[in-house]
Scaffold this motif. Structure first.
Motif, PDB file in Angstrom:
ATOM      1  N   ILE A   1       0.800  -1.243   0.096  1.00  0.00           N
ATOM      2  CA  ILE A   1       0.094  -0.203  -0.039  1.00  0.00           C
ATOM      3  C   ILE A   1       1.010   1.334  -0.121  1.00  0.00           C
ATOM      4  N   ASN A   2       1.760   1.405   0.850  1.00  0.00           N
ATOM      5  CA  ASN A   2       2.575   2.534   0.984  1.00  0.00           C
ATOM      6  C   ASN A   2       3.463   2.711  -0.442  1.00  0.00           C
ATOM      7  N   THR A   3       3.911   1.517  -1.038  1.00  0.00           N
ATOM      8  CA  THR A   3       4.455   1.650  -2.385  1.00  0.00           C
ATOM      9  C   THR A   3       3.869   1.910  -3.604  1.00  0.00           C
ATOM     10  N   PHE A   4       2.687   1.309  -3.676  1.00  0.00           N
ATOM     11  CA  PHE A   4       1.950   1.314  -4.922  1.00  0.00           C
ATOM     12  C   PHE A   4       0.744   2.104  -4.686  1.00  0.00           C
ATOM     13  N   MET A   5       0.145   2.396  -3.443  1.00  0.00           N
ATOM     14  CA  MET A   5      -1.337   2.973  -3.336  1.00  0.00           C
ATOM     15  C   MET A   5      -1.300   4.173  -2.758  1.00  0.00           C
ATOM     16  N   ASN A   6      -0.317   4.971  -2.943  1.00  0.00           N
ATOM     17  CA  ASN A   6      -0.425   6.192  -2.111  1.00  0.00           C
ATOM     18  C   ASN A   6      -1.604   6.941  -2.483  1.00  0.00           C
ATOM     19  N   LYS A   7      -1.970   7.035  -3.742  1.00  0.00           N
ATOM     20  CA  LYS A   7      -3.248   7.903  -4.214  1.00  0.00           C
ATOM     21  C   LYS A   7      -4.581   7.294  -3.258  1.00  0.00           C
ATOM     22  N   GLU A   8      -4.578   5.957  -3.377  1.00  0.00           N
ATOM     23  CA  GLU A   8      -5.529   5.530  -2.817  1.00  0.00           C
ATOM     24  C   GLU A   8      -5.601   5.453  -1.224  1.00  0.00           C
ATOM     25  N   LYS A   9      -4.516   5.584  -0.691  1.00  0.00           N
ATOM     26  CA  LYS A   9      -4.409   5.701   0.801  1.00  0.00           C
ATOM     27  C   LYS A   9      -4.901   7.024   1.184  1.00  0.00           C
ATOM     28  N   ARG A  10      -4.563   8.249   0.408  1.00  0.00           N
ATOM     29  CA  ARG A  10      -4.806   9.461   0.630  1.00  0.00           C
ATOM     30  C   ARG A  10      -6.359   9.657   0.707  1.00  0.00           C
TER      31      ARG A  10
ATOM     32  N   ILE B   1      -5.316   1.225   7.470  1.00  0.00           N
ATOM     33  CA  ILE B   1      -5.337   0.883   6.263  1.00  0.00           C
ATOM     34  C   ILE B   1      -5.933  -0.620   5.881  1.00  0.00           C
ATOM     35  N   ALA B   2      -5.838  -1.408   6.743  1.00  0.00           N
ATOM     36  CA  ALA B   2      -5.983  -2.553   6.476  1.00  0.00           C
ATOM     37  C   ALA B   2      -7.643  -3.020   6.527  1.00  0.00           C
ATOM     38  N   THR B   3      -8.478  -1.941   6.777  1.00  0.00           N
ATOM     39  CA  THR B   3     -10.057  -2.033   6.809  1.00  0.00           C
ATOM     40  C   THR B   3     -10.392  -1.075   5.722  1.00  0.00           C
ATOM     41  N   SER B   4      -9.517  -0.498   4.691  1.00  0.00           N
ATOM     42  CA  SER B   4     -10.110   0.673   3.847  1.00  0.00           C
ATOM     43  C   SER B   4     -10.810  -0.028   2.854  1.00  0.00           C
ATOM     44  N   LEU B   5     -11.872   0.511   2.228  1.00  0.00           N
ATOM     45  CA  LEU B   5     -12.699   0.143   0.819  1.00  0.00           C
ATOM     46  C   LEU B   5     -12.182   1.142   0.022  1.00  0.00           C
ATOM     47  N   LEU B   6     -11.663   0.817  -1.018  1.00  0.00           N
ATOM     48  CA  LEU B   6     -11.273   1.685  -2.359  1.00  0.00           C
ATOM     49  C   LEU B   6     -12.001   1.850  -3.400  1.00  0.00           C
TER      50      LEU B   6
ATOM     51  N   ILE C   1     -17.302  -0.397  -5.459  1.00  0.00           N
ATOM     52  CA  ILE C   1     -16.396  -0.691  -4.390  1.00  0.00           C
ATOM     53  C   ILE C   1     -15.650  -2.005  -4.497  1.00  0.00           C
ATOM     54  N   VAL C   2     -14.307  -1.843  -4.044  1.00  0.00           N
ATOM     55  CA  VAL C   2     -13.542  -3.209  -3.852  1.00  0.00           C
ATOM     56  C   VAL C   2     -13.510  -3.410  -2.765  1.00  0.00           C
ATOM     57  N   ILE C   3     -13.994  -4.850  -2.718  1.00  0.00           N
ATOM     58  CA  ILE C   3     -14.260  -5.471  -1.205  1.00  0.00           C
ATOM     59  C   ILE C   3     -13.252  -6.628  -1.297  1.00  0.00           C
ATOM     60  N   TYR C   4     -12.571  -6.292  -0.041  1.00  0.00           N
ATOM     61  CA  TYR C   4     -11.421  -7.539   0.049  1.00  0.00           C
ATOM     62  C   TYR C   4     -11.860  -8.538   0.961  1.00  0.00           C
ATOM     63  N   TYR C   5     -11.656  -9.770   0.562  1.00  0.00           N
ATOM     64  CA  TYR C   5     -12.027 -11.000   1.266  1.00  0.00           C
ATOM     65  C   TYR C   5     -11.278 -11.351   2.273  1.00  0.00           C
ATOM     66  N   PHE C   6     -11.721 -11.258   3.654  1.00  0.00           N
ATOM     67  CA  PHE C   6     -10.844 -11.594   4.864  1.00  0.00           C
ATOM     68  C   PHE C   6     -10.055 -10.579   5.219  1.00  0.00           C
TER      69      PHE C   6
END
Length: 288
Positions: A197-206, A217-222, A229-234
């Motif tokens: 996330i810190n390396t490739f997803m700075n835009k989504e993180k912000r 960050i581990a509970t974010s929905l992008l 909505i991108v939903i992440y399983y587990f």
């Protein structure tokens, strides 16, 4: 250790790690030997909870098979294993083994009055957590692979012919008859996730930090470009370090799973590496 590889691993089918009961019991043996006399049973956590609920003591076998205390071939606790680890006397504290579906007691009257559970409700043995995760994803056939992420990166499949492999993390008993779970795992999932996330997803993180209130960050929905909505399983991002120096990024997006293979070009101990994306570019995948 040649003796370990020739005599112990062919019984346990796994690599010893610091949180296994054999390591913890050896530490108690060396540092707090008085604990032995105060101990009635050795349990895994599900066994302890079941004991509290029912008053019946059992050690569930799929969990036991991940402890290095069980002989995977005989499906019994093995005195030679306890002797090798210097914890032979602790065998006296082991309750009887139970299978996952065995009836292992019922909710007691006392627990029913304290919790609201129905007295007499039967309790089964239960399942090793990695096996339960595999079952929940439908891993019942040998040609399928299960991937679980969280604190650990776990990659697993089932087989009817377990093999002794020196570099394999673990083989354990599966709760399907005559099946074993082959597992390659390491406690690196959360750290890899944070790195990705810190390396490739700075835009989504912000964007996530701006638009939502999250504790991590581990509970974010992008939000993807198509507004789905991108939903992440587990876990939000299943970033798994697999054998053969490959990363697999699994995104659970509504009704389809997009798998992005990322091959290692160079792998360093400090996890410094260059990568090449083999399917789609990150921008194409995220619709940027």
């Amino acid at each position: 250790d040649p003796y370990y590889e020739n005599e112990i691993r062919p019984k346990t089918y796994q690599t010893v790690w610091s949180s296994q009961p054999v390591a913890l019991l050896a530490w108690l043996q060396d540092n707090e030997p008085e604990v032995f006399e105060r101990t009635k049973y050795i349990f895994m956590i599900p066994d302890l909870i079941r004991f509290w609920l029912t008053g019946d003591a059992h050690f569930e076998i799929t969990n036991a098979s991940g402890t290095s205390m069980l002989n995977i071939n005989t499906k019994k606790f093995d005195q030679d294993l306890f002797k090798f680890f210097g914890i032979e006397r602790w065998m006296a504290k082991l309750p009887p083994l139970a299978n996952s579906t065995d009836h292992c007691g019922s909710i007691s009257r006392k627990i029913a009055s304290e919790t609201g559970l129905v007295e007499g409700t039967p309790c089964s043995g239960g399942v090793f957590d990695i096996a339960a995760s595999a079952l929940s994803t439908g891993l019942v056939h040998r040609h399928k692979l299960g991937i679980v992420t969280g604190t650990w990166s776990i990659n697993e499949y089932i087989t009817n012919k377990p093999k002794v492999v020196k570099d394999l993390f673990m083989t354990s008993i599966y709760p399907i008859a005559d099946r074993w779970l082959i597992t390659e795992a390491s406690p690196t999932s959360a750290s890899n996730l944070e790195w990705f996330i810190n390396t490739f997803m700075n835009k989504e993180k912000r964007a996530a930090e701006r638009d939502f209130q999250y504790t991590s960050i581990a509970t974010s929905l992008l939000q993807a470009q198509n507004h789905r909505i991108v939903i992440y399983y587990f876990s939000p991002l299943s970033l798994v370090v697999m054998r053969y120096r490959m990363l697999v990024l699994v995104l659970w997006e509504l009704q389809n799973i997009t798998i992005l293979n990322i091959l290692f070009v160079q792998f360093m101990r400090a996890l410094s590496f260059r990568i090449c994306i083999t399917l789609k570019s990150y921008e194409e995948l995220m619709g940027i």
